[in-house]
Write an enzyme that holds these catalytic residues in place. Structure first.
Site, PDB file in Angstrom:
ATOM      1  N   CYS A   7       0.799  -1.175  -0.013  1.00  0.00           N
ATOM      2  CA  CYS A   7      -0.039  -0.081  -0.008  1.00  0.00           C
ATOM      3  C   CYS A   7       0.986   1.206   0.173  1.00  0.00           C
ATOM      4  N   CYS A  55      -1.732   1.658  -3.113  1.00  0.00           N
ATOM      5  CA  CYS A  55      -2.473   3.029  -2.768  1.00  0.00           C
ATOM      6  C   CYS A  55      -2.081   4.030  -2.731  1.00  0.00           C
ATOM      7  N   LYS A 106      -0.436   5.381  -5.895  1.00  0.00           N
ATOM      8  CA  LYS A 106      -1.615   5.569  -6.898  1.00  0.00           C
ATOM      9  C   LYS A 106      -2.340   6.564  -6.613  1.00  0.00           C
ATOM     10  N   TYR A 122      -8.836  -3.091 -11.149  1.00  0.00           N
ATOM     11  CA  TYR A 122      -8.672  -1.937 -10.547  1.00  0.00           C
ATOM     12  C   TYR A 122      -7.419  -1.399 -11.104  1.00  0.00           C
ATOM     13  N   GLU A 156      -6.984   1.884 -13.193  1.00  0.00           N
ATOM     14  CA  GLU A 156      -6.325   3.426 -12.393  1.00  0.00           C
ATOM     15  C   GLU A 156      -5.154   3.886 -13.090  1.00  0.00           C
ATOM     16  N   HIS A 182     -26.539  20.615   0.076  1.00  0.00           N
ATOM     17  CA  HIS A 182     -26.419  21.442  -1.241  1.00  0.00           C
ATOM     18  C   HIS A 182     -25.541  22.612  -1.439  1.00  0.00           C
ATOM     19  N   GLU A 214     -25.473  14.517  -2.210  1.00  0.00           N
ATOM     20  CA  GLU A 214     -26.904  14.530  -1.809  1.00  0.00           C
ATOM     21  C   GLU A 214     -27.968  14.089  -2.950  1.00  0.00           C
TER      22      GLU A 214
HETATM   23  P1  FAD Z   1       1.473  -6.406   1.760  1.00  0.00           P
HETATM   24  O1  FAD Z   1       1.160  -4.890   1.849  1.00  0.00           O
HETATM   25  O2  FAD Z   1       1.950  -6.817   0.404  1.00  0.00           O
HETATM   26  O3  FAD Z   1       2.652  -6.651   2.799  1.00  0.00           O
HETATM   27  C1  FAD Z   1       3.264  -7.901   2.710  1.00  0.00           C
HETATM   28  C2  FAD Z   1       4.764  -7.953   3.133  1.00  0.00           C
HETATM   29  O4  FAD Z   1       5.457  -8.968   3.339  1.00  0.00           O
HETATM   30  C3  FAD Z   1       5.554  -7.308   1.822  1.00  0.00           C
HETATM   31  O5  FAD Z   1       6.461  -6.050   2.195  1.00  0.00           O
HETATM   32  C4  FAD Z   1       6.466  -8.348   1.090  1.00  0.00           C
HETATM   33  O6  FAD Z   1       7.500  -8.043   0.661  1.00  0.00           O
HETATM   34  C5  FAD Z   1       6.689  -9.147   2.602  1.00  0.00           C
HETATM   35  N1  FAD Z   1       7.152 -10.463   2.438  1.00  0.00           N
HETATM   36  C6  FAD Z   1       6.460 -11.489   1.595  1.00  0.00           C
HETATM   37  N2  FAD Z   1       7.035 -12.646   1.790  1.00  0.00           N
HETATM   38  C7  FAD Z   1       7.785 -12.583   2.749  1.00  0.00           C
HETATM   39  C8  FAD Z   1       8.668 -13.369   3.460  1.00  0.00           C
HETATM   40  N3  FAD Z   1       8.621 -14.809   3.197  1.00  0.00           N
HETATM   41  N4  FAD Z   1       9.514 -12.882   4.465  1.00  0.00           N
HETATM   42  C9  FAD Z   1       9.350 -11.661   4.856  1.00  0.00           C
HETATM   43  N5  FAD Z   1       8.451 -10.847   4.151  1.00  0.00           N
HETATM   44  C10 FAD Z   1       7.843 -10.952   3.380  1.00  0.00           C
HETATM   45  N6  FAD Z   1      -6.003  -1.086  -1.453  1.00  0.00           N
HETATM   46  C11 FAD Z   1      -7.066   0.009  -1.084  1.00  0.00           C
HETATM   47  O7  FAD Z   1      -7.771  -0.445  -0.041  1.00  0.00           O
HETATM   48  N7  FAD Z   1      -6.935   1.183  -1.724  1.00  0.00           N
HETATM   49  C12 FAD Z   1      -6.271   1.066  -2.799  1.00  0.00           C
HETATM   50  O8  FAD Z   1      -6.458   2.551  -3.520  1.00  0.00           O
HETATM   51  C13 FAD Z   1      -5.444   0.368  -3.136  1.00  0.00           C
HETATM   52  N8  FAD Z   1      -4.763   0.469  -4.460  1.00  0.00           N
HETATM   53  C14 FAD Z   1      -3.796  -0.429  -4.820  1.00  0.00           C
HETATM   54  C15 FAD Z   1      -3.067  -0.008  -5.930  1.00  0.00           C
HETATM   55  C16 FAD Z   1      -2.060  -0.901  -6.410  1.00  0.00           C
HETATM   56  C17 FAD Z   1      -1.340  -0.589  -7.669  1.00  0.00           C
HETATM   57  C18 FAD Z   1      -1.930  -2.027  -5.653  1.00  0.00           C
HETATM   58  C19 FAD Z   1      -0.887  -3.013  -6.089  1.00  0.00           C
HETATM   59  C20 FAD Z   1      -2.589  -2.479  -4.701  1.00  0.00           C
HETATM   60  C21 FAD Z   1      -3.570  -1.537  -4.106  1.00  0.00           C
HETATM   61  N9  FAD Z   1      -4.663  -1.716  -3.130  1.00  0.00           N
HETATM   62  C22 FAD Z   1      -5.299  -0.906  -2.523  1.00  0.00           C
HETATM   63  C23 FAD Z   1      -4.386  -2.998  -2.350  1.00  0.00           C
HETATM   64  C24 FAD Z   1      -3.684  -2.837  -1.142  1.00  0.00           C
HETATM   65  O9  FAD Z   1      -2.207  -2.226  -1.262  1.00  0.00           O
HETATM   66  C25 FAD Z   1      -3.278  -4.289  -0.284  1.00  0.00           C
HETATM   67  O10 FAD Z   1      -4.789  -4.611  -0.287  1.00  0.00           O
HETATM   68  C26 FAD Z   1      -2.581  -4.261   0.909  1.00  0.00           C
HETATM   69  O11 FAD Z   1      -1.500  -3.509   0.662  1.00  0.00           O
HETATM   70  C27 FAD Z   1      -2.290  -5.712   1.331  1.00  0.00           C
HETATM   71  O12 FAD Z   1      -1.535  -5.727   2.686  1.00  0.00           O
HETATM   72  P2  FAD Z   1      -0.722  -7.015   3.316  1.00  0.00           P
HETATM   73  O13 FAD Z   1      -0.123  -6.368   4.490  1.00  0.00           O
HETATM   74  O14 FAD Z   1      -1.811  -8.078   3.330  1.00  0.00           O
HETATM   75  O15 FAD Z   1       0.277  -7.248   2.078  1.00  0.00           O
HETATM   76  P1  NAP Z   2      -7.704  -8.061 -10.911  1.00  0.00           P
HETATM   77  O1  NAP Z   2      -8.768  -6.859 -10.321  1.00  0.00           O
HETATM   78  O2  NAP Z   2      -7.911  -9.258 -10.586  1.00  0.00           O
HETATM   79  O3  NAP Z   2      -7.787  -7.672 -12.493  1.00  0.00           O
HETATM   80  C1  NAP Z   2      -7.007  -8.534 -13.143  1.00  0.00           C
HETATM   81  C2  NAP Z   2      -7.374  -8.305 -14.895  1.00  0.00           C
HETATM   82  O4  NAP Z   2      -6.268  -8.613 -15.731  1.00  0.00           O
HETATM   83  C3  NAP Z   2      -8.782  -8.669 -15.044  1.00  0.00           C
HETATM   84  O5  NAP Z   2      -9.175  -7.559 -16.209  1.00  0.00           O
HETATM   85  C4  NAP Z   2      -8.254 -10.066 -15.864  1.00  0.00           C
HETATM   86  O6  NAP Z   2      -9.319 -10.190 -16.938  1.00  0.00           O
HETATM   87  C5  NAP Z   2      -7.011  -9.624 -16.583  1.00  0.00           C
HETATM   88  N1  NAP Z   2      -6.243 -10.672 -16.734  1.00  0.00           N
HETATM   89  C6  NAP Z   2      -5.546 -11.833 -15.862  1.00  0.00           C
HETATM   90  N2  NAP Z   2      -5.036 -12.422 -16.617  1.00  0.00           N
HETATM   91  C7  NAP Z   2      -4.870 -11.914 -17.679  1.00  0.00           C
HETATM   92  C8  NAP Z   2      -4.066 -12.598 -18.847  1.00  0.00           C
HETATM   93  N3  NAP Z   2      -3.053 -13.577 -18.936  1.00  0.00           N
HETATM   94  N4  NAP Z   2      -3.964 -11.681 -19.860  1.00  0.00           N
HETATM   95  C9  NAP Z   2      -4.822 -10.656 -20.043  1.00  0.00           C
HETATM   96  N5  NAP Z   2      -5.703 -10.279 -19.272  1.00  0.00           N
HETATM   97  C10 NAP Z   2      -5.722 -10.754 -17.926  1.00  0.00           C
HETATM   98  O7  NAP Z   2      -6.298  -7.425 -10.365  1.00  0.00           O
HETATM   99  P2  NAP Z   2      -5.526  -5.972 -10.239  1.00  0.00           P
HETATM  100  O8  NAP Z   2      -6.186  -5.021 -11.197  1.00  0.00           O
HETATM  101  O9  NAP Z   2      -4.003  -6.303 -10.770  1.00  0.00           O
HETATM  102  O10 NAP Z   2      -5.661  -5.688  -8.768  1.00  0.00           O
HETATM  103  C11 NAP Z   2      -5.186  -6.768  -7.701  1.00  0.00           C
HETATM  104  C12 NAP Z   2      -5.875  -6.324  -6.572  1.00  0.00           C
HETATM  105  O11 NAP Z   2      -5.538  -5.324  -5.826  1.00  0.00           O
HETATM  106  C13 NAP Z   2      -7.447  -6.119  -6.736  1.00  0.00           C
HETATM  107  O12 NAP Z   2      -8.120  -7.341  -6.325  1.00  0.00           O
HETATM  108  C14 NAP Z   2      -7.686  -5.169  -5.453  1.00  0.00           C
HETATM  109  O13 NAP Z   2      -8.424  -5.782  -4.329  1.00  0.00           O
HETATM  110  C15 NAP Z   2      -6.440  -4.373  -5.260  1.00  0.00           C
HETATM  111  N6  NAP Z   2      -6.459  -2.959  -5.667  1.00  0.00           N
HETATM  112  C16 NAP Z   2      -7.257  -2.065  -5.051  1.00  0.00           C
HETATM  113  C17 NAP Z   2      -7.535  -0.724  -5.435  1.00  0.00           C
HETATM  114  C18 NAP Z   2      -8.374  -0.081  -4.894  1.00  0.00           C
HETATM  115  O14 NAP Z   2      -8.886  -0.356  -3.864  1.00  0.00           O
HETATM  116  N7  NAP Z   2      -8.544   1.100  -5.592  1.00  0.00           N
HETATM  117  C19 NAP Z   2      -6.483  -0.435  -6.341  1.00  0.00           C
HETATM  118  C20 NAP Z   2      -5.836  -1.513  -7.166  1.00  0.00           C
HETATM  119  C21 NAP Z   2      -5.552  -2.586  -6.540  1.00  0.00           C
HETATM  120  P3  NAP Z   2     -10.603 -11.284 -16.553  1.00  0.00           P
HETATM  121  O15 NAP Z   2     -11.542 -10.450 -16.242  1.00  0.00           O
HETATM  122  O16 NAP Z   2     -10.766 -11.798 -18.042  1.00  0.00           O
HETATM  123  O17 NAP Z   2      -9.771 -12.217 -15.576  1.00  0.00           O
END
Ligand code: FAD
Ligand code: NAP
Length: 596
Positions: free
Chosen positions: A162, A167, A170, A302, A306, A569, A574
């Protein structure tokens, strides 16, 4: 808070405790007269450090409000940890799962182990869990390790996805893109704006990365302050109570009574030639050292939408490649409106297409061959950047889970309603768990509640239902509760009433912005109390609009309450209080007037 010479407290592991900050001097001084040179990135984004720090404090209930939010055993919503279910039973809040079932006695302060708890993963879930466990008296270590990306070798500090590559960067890039739009609108509002104004990608990246580094720093200080032992190492199980941590200086074996796996995920790459060599993912994009240029964004979830949205707003040329549908899992009427609003802004969508290969040409550009999955027709185009946004893979491989006996399902870990895995002393939270929303606030709350159950005698479980979310596309989309199709599936079309309407944000008139896709709907019970099952909104500041309605929906919002709530408003929120037209009526949902 006064930014100059403001003061905030940080307890470093030992005695030196209060830090006086002075951005102009660029130094930190503490009570022990230590003077530390502050790196530029800290002083340049000091206000962000302070605000982030303050938020961290507030969200953990560390300062001031501990009784209401952070008392051991207290529930997340204020004191429900004692176990008595609240009176209202919303159809989508799994109260039984949350309170009523007998809770296993989990808390054991291990005597013969190095730690009571080892948390593997220092992201949103792991950090929240580790800090809360310490607050409740446990001895805790938290491991975090980031493997560099395969294409560009990008890596980052503690805090997880995140903060570093999700997040936060982004949202900052989304904001940068909205500001560009606002600058152009400003001219219509009478500002004399230089029409040669354009963004500087490298400056934006630098600002975003500075902010991230400041958050990494605050996170490290916070862990020290809260006495969580942070280990920058990659963890893998030796057995169910023993972990091998690969650290910079070698290896370290540590033991614990209990483990929480919070390792999250990383982006997937498609299995096609050139994917890893030439394509990047969101893990690289926010620190990319060159302008992205003409970008193929593969994936319409997503992340794909985005990233394409902010790239367009920053003046680049993204194309979205859609394999099947846009925003799988979301209300499809809303998803198609989001896609249409992006297309209207000049973002092409290549429908029903998948990439076949990526080749680097002599001029450095990337030749992408792709095919239409329905017709089989093949085509190609040249791009500066190819961004894979095709979903994320759970990081189970390095954990050596068979050594601990933990079961895996499709690179995720299945857990029960207490986040317990199939092994008694091992739990999992956050993105790594199977079948739950991958969102930061979900990870944080689940991690915190787990720690309270393990060490604070609490019983409250995580409720994964009715989680509000926002897709930060140029015109944002936020929702909470059921999509129209899921409501129909669950209750039947005859039992559902959908109230809907288009609306015109006041501030769109002067710059003549398109209002074509400003639309919202409430999916509700058709008869009886007309409980609201889902709310959907496309428009400005969607997350801010839906957040409060999410609390209302969880509290049993009905259509009657909604339409008898006096609106504010002129706002776009609203519009939910003005919903009067049902889809079933067939009446035109476009607005006739704004103020009467
Ligand atoms: P992570 O934050 O991924 O943390 C896991 C950590 O464990 C990482 O640092 C990893 O490197 C470490 N790790 C992995 N394996 C090991 C190991 N064996 N030993 C030690 N460390 C290890 N969510 C929202 O709510 N709003 C958003 O707007 C949003 N935007 C997003 C945009 C993008 C581009 C992405 C990719 C995700 C977004 N998300 C958003 C999703 C959100 O970031 C994740 O749901 C959240 O970070 C998950 O937290 P986590 O603690 O489960 O995992
Ligand atoms: P995602 O939501 O699972 O979307 C993946 C997309 O890639 C889908 O459109 C899927 O199509 C397509 N796809 C999968 N395999 C493919 C392939 N081999 N070739 C071409 N297209 C393929 O995944 P994501 O956008 O990477 O996000 C991951 C997670 O991060 C989300 O589930 C979300 O919870 C979190 N996230 C949250 C936010 C937020 O809260 N604003 C923002 C970013 C990320 P199909 O529909 O055909 O499978």
């Amino acid at each position: 808070m006064n930014l100059c010479n403001s003061r905030f407290s940080v307890t470093f592991g030992r005695q030196c405790s209060t830090i006086l900050t002075s951005p102009s001097a660029g130094i930190l001084q503490n009570r022990c007269s230590l003077t530390t040179k502050v790196p530029n990135w800290i002083s340049s984004s000091l206000s962000c450090v302070q605000q982030t720090f303050q938020r961290t404090m507030n969200s953990t209930g560390q300062r001031g409000s501990r009784d209401s939010t952070g008392a051991p055993g207290a529930g997340a919503s204020g004191g429900s940890g004692g176990g008595a279910p609240p009176p209202f039973q919303h159809p989508h809040c799994d109260r039984n799962a949350m309170y009523a079932q007998p809770v296993r006695k989990m808390s054991t302060k291990g005597g013969s182990y190095d730690y009571d708890l080892i948390v593997i993963g220092g992201g949103s879930a792991g950090l929240a869990c580790a800090k809360e466990a310490v607050l409740n008296g446990a001895r805790v270590a938290c491991l975090d390790y980031v493997k560099p990306t395969p294409t560009l070798g990008t890596k980052w500090g503690v805090g997880g996805t995140c903060v570093n590559v999700g997040c936060i960067p982004k949202k900052l890039m989304h904001q940068a893109s909205l500001l560009g739009e606002a600058v152009h609108e400003a001219a219509a509002y009478g500002w004399n704006v230089d029409d040669k104004i354009k963004p500087d990608w490298n400056k934006l990246v630098q600002s975003v990365q500075n902010h991230i580094k400041s958050v990494n720093w605050v996170t490290r200080v916070d862990l020290r302050d809260k006495k969580v032992e942070y280990i920058n190492g990659l963890g893998s199980f030796v057995d169910s109570h023993t972990l091998l941590a690969k650290i910079k200086s070698g290896e370290r074996t540590i033991t614990a009574q209990t483990f929480v796996i919070a390792v999250g995920g990383r982006p997937r790459y498609p299995d096609i030639p050139g994917a890893v060599e030439y394509g990047i993912t969101s893990d690289d994009l926010f620190s990319l050292e060159r302008e992205p240029g003409k970008t193929l964004v593969v994936g319409a979830g997503y992340i794909g939408l985005e990233c394409a949205g902010f790239l367009k707003g920053l003046g680049y040329e993204p194309t979205v490649m859609v394999r099947s549908i846009v925003l799988r899992g979301f209300d499809q009427q809303m998803a198609e409106l989001v896609a249409a609003s992006m297309e209207e802004r000049g973002i092409p969508f290549l429908r029903k297409s998948v990439p076949l290969s990526v080749e680097k040409q002599d001029d450095g550009k990337l030749l992408v061959k792709y095919k239409n999955v329905e017709t089989g027709e093949e085509a190609e185009d040249v791009f500066d950047t190819v961004l894979w946004a095709i979903g994320r893979k759970g990081l189970v491989d390095d954990l050596n889970l068979p050594n601990a006996g933990v079961t895996v399902q499709k690179d995720k870990i299945p857990v029960d309603s207490q986040e317990a895995t199939n092994v008694a002393n091992i739990y999992a939270v956050g993105d790594i768990i199977y079948g739950k929303p991958e969102l930061t606030p979900v990870a944080v709350l689940a991690g915190r509640l787990l720690a309270r159950r393990l060490y604070g005698g609490a019983t409250q479980r995580m409720d994964y239902k009715d989680v509000a979310t926002t897709v930060f596309t140029p015109l944002e989309y936020a929702c909470v509760g059921l999509s129209e199709e899921d409501a129909v599936k669950e209750y039947g079309a005859d039992e559902i009433e959908v109230f809907h309407g288009y609306y015109k944000p006041t501030e769109f008139f002067i710059p003549q912005k398109s209002v074509r896709y400003c639309y919202l709907k409430a999916v509700a019970e058709r008869h009886g109390d007309q409980r609201v099952y889902g709310l959907h909104y496309i428009g400005p500041v969607a997350g801010e609009v839906i957040q409060g309605f999410a609390a209302a929906l969880k509290s049993g919002l009905t259509i009657n309450t909604l339409i008898n709530t006096v609106g504010i408003h002129p706002t776009t929120a609203e519009e939910f209080t003005r919903l009067a037209i049902t889809k079933r009526s067939g009446l035109d949902p476009t607005p006739a007037s704004c103020c009467s």
